[in-house]
Design a protein around this motif. Structure first.
Motif, mmCIF file in Angstrom:
data_model
loop_
_atom_site.group_PDB
_atom_site.id
_atom_site.type_symbol
_atom_site.label_atom_id
_atom_site.label_comp_id
_atom_site.label_asym_id
_atom_site.label_seq_id
_atom_site.Cartn_x
_atom_site.Cartn_y
_atom_site.Cartn_z
ATOM 1 N N THR A 23 0.700 -1.242 -0.020
ATOM 2 C CA THR A 23 0.000 0.019 0.064
ATOM 3 C C THR A 23 0.953 1.132 -0.039
ATOM 4 O O THR A 23 2.040 1.177 0.195
ATOM 5 C CB THR A 23 -1.049 -0.002 1.128
ATOM 6 O OG1 THR A 23 -0.124 0.274 2.344
ATOM 7 C CG2 THR A 23 -1.823 -1.440 1.316
ATOM 8 N N TYR A 24 0.504 2.321 -0.187
ATOM 9 C CA TYR A 24 1.103 3.617 -0.228
ATOM 10 C C TYR A 24 1.418 3.882 1.107
ATOM 11 O O TYR A 24 2.519 4.619 1.271
ATOM 12 C CB TYR A 24 0.362 4.711 -0.858
ATOM 13 C CG TYR A 24 -0.829 5.487 -0.416
ATOM 14 C CD1 TYR A 24 -0.542 6.491 0.727
ATOM 15 C CD2 TYR A 24 -2.196 4.763 -0.477
ATOM 16 C CE1 TYR A 24 -1.860 7.117 1.266
ATOM 17 C CE2 TYR A 24 -3.213 5.450 0.440
ATOM 18 C CZ TYR A 24 -3.050 6.568 1.257
ATOM 19 O OH TYR A 24 -4.043 7.096 1.811
ATOM 20 N N VAL A 40 -3.160 10.766 -1.337
ATOM 21 C CA VAL A 40 -2.008 9.754 -1.568
ATOM 22 C C VAL A 40 -0.557 10.807 -1.696
ATOM 23 O O VAL A 40 0.235 10.296 -1.039
ATOM 24 C CB VAL A 40 -2.289 9.090 -2.703
ATOM 25 C CG1 VAL A 40 -1.170 8.262 -3.174
ATOM 26 C CG2 VAL A 40 -3.543 8.000 -2.459
ATOM 27 N N GLY A 48 -1.069 3.537 -4.313
ATOM 28 C CA GLY A 48 -2.406 3.886 -4.106
ATOM 29 C C GLY A 48 -3.696 4.174 -5.013
ATOM 30 O O GLY A 48 -4.962 3.764 -4.437
#
Length: 347
Positions: A35-36, A85, A65
């Motif tokens: 994930t970001y 993000v 993201g």
């Protein structure tokens, strides 16, 4: 989906895998970010570090993201989500301008194509472009920089501006690698680089893996080895270069530059154009990150200072442009006056 794998990072199409630079050189451990938010932590906690590497990592974080968003990108919600993000990744570390350069580039791509059904694929392609361009840029920096090194020279470097600080090959170490590839016999003195020991842990490890003659010294030995006539040139990297040529780099670089000037040794900075920030007039305006005091009071988890001691731990310092012999970029070597010559690189 396209993939990328180097010493520093691997893009699988659905995650970024980093070699955990905190564990080197004694352990080669890898951290997978899906994930970001994971990428944010990897940058903030220095699992991945080095200005160009941070930029490319953030670009892949931006893609992750986008992959996790289930709504419509051409909606207000989609735009707000991607701005979130970007802002999260941008907040990971403040000094290296490559981080913001890469995220701005990714966000411009998103804004241009968010009405397209394959916008996520286009974002991935842009992140891969950033990564592959970095490798090409580093090799160009190396080629130009090798010109200033003679067969038999000994180079002093500070911190780690090698393959681990970039997507691959390196900036300062790229100059050394290119000279060696040209057949020149080059020796290196590597400062340990307190308090995080990037020179001892990372630069020495990289150069030894490449079979390049490297001698490790503590930071306070640099002046002495210069006085003994053992150093022919200093080559370092950069995290941000101001419009006037002032350079932010790992703490201790400023001291090395002063010592080099005192001993008549040329001092070079190797960095891509993405590290040059023409919107920052001088080094006085560069934000300097201050990191945890534990980095000073402990070494590899072992306490070396009294409990509750006051500490000051800036991660970077600024070397004034008048101490810099030349700035080695992918377009060639820039020399003073930097306030004029740096602008020409972007014309």
């Amino acid at each position: 989906m396209s993939k990328l794998k180097t010493m520093t990072l691997e893009w699988t199409g659905e995650s970024v895998i980093f070699i955990d630079q905190r564990k080197l050189p004694t352990q080669e451990i890898y951290v997978e970010c899906e994930t970001y938010e994971d990428v944010y932590v990897a940058i903030k906690d220095m699992i991945v570090r080095g200005a160009p590497a941070i930029g490319a990592s953030a670009a892949f974080g931006y893609v992750l993201g986008a992959q996790k968003f289930n709504g419509a990108f051409d909606s207000a919600e989609g735009l707000a989500y991607m701005e979130k993000v970007k802002e999260k990744l941008a907040s990971s570390r403040p000094t290296a301008v490559n981080l913001f350069w890469a995220l701005d580039r990714m966000h411009r791509t998103f804004e241009s194509f968010r009405n397209e059904p394959d916008v996520v694929k286009l974002l991935e392609e842009e992140a891969l472009k950033i990564a592959y361009e970095d490798i090409e840029v580093n090799r160009a920096i190396g080629k130009h920089g090798a010109e200033v090194l003679r067969d038999g020279d000994t180079v002093l470097t500070h911190c780690n501006a090698g393959a681990l600080a970039t997507v691959d090959y390196g900036t300062a170490l790229g100059v050394i690698r290119a000279a060696v590839e040209q057949g020149k016999k080059i020796k290196v003195f590597a400062d340990e680089t307190r308090p995080y020991l990037q020179g001892a842990r990372l630069t020495a490890w990289e150069l030894m893996k490449d079979g390049i003659d490297v001698t490790l010294i503590s930071d306070n030995m640099a002046g002495w080895v210069m006085k003994k006539g053992w150093i022919n040139a200093v080559v370092v990297g950069a995290d941000r270069i101001a419009a006037n040529g002032d350079v932010a780099n790992k703490i201790g670089t400023y001291s090395v530059a002063i010592l080099a000037q005192k001993h008549g040794i040329p001092f070079y900075v190797a960095a891509p154009l993405s590290t040059i920030d023409l919107n920052t007039p001088t080094g006085d305006e560069i934000p300097i990150e201050e990191r945890s005091h534990r980095e000073i009071t402990h070494v590899q988890g072992v306490q070396i200072a009294p409990d509750n001691i006051k500490c000051y731990n800036p991660a970077f310092d600024v070397t004034p442009s008048h101490l810099i012999t030349g700035i080695i970029t992918e377009k060639g070597i820039v020399r003073p006056p930097y306030d004029v010559e740096l602008k020409k690189l972007f014309e």
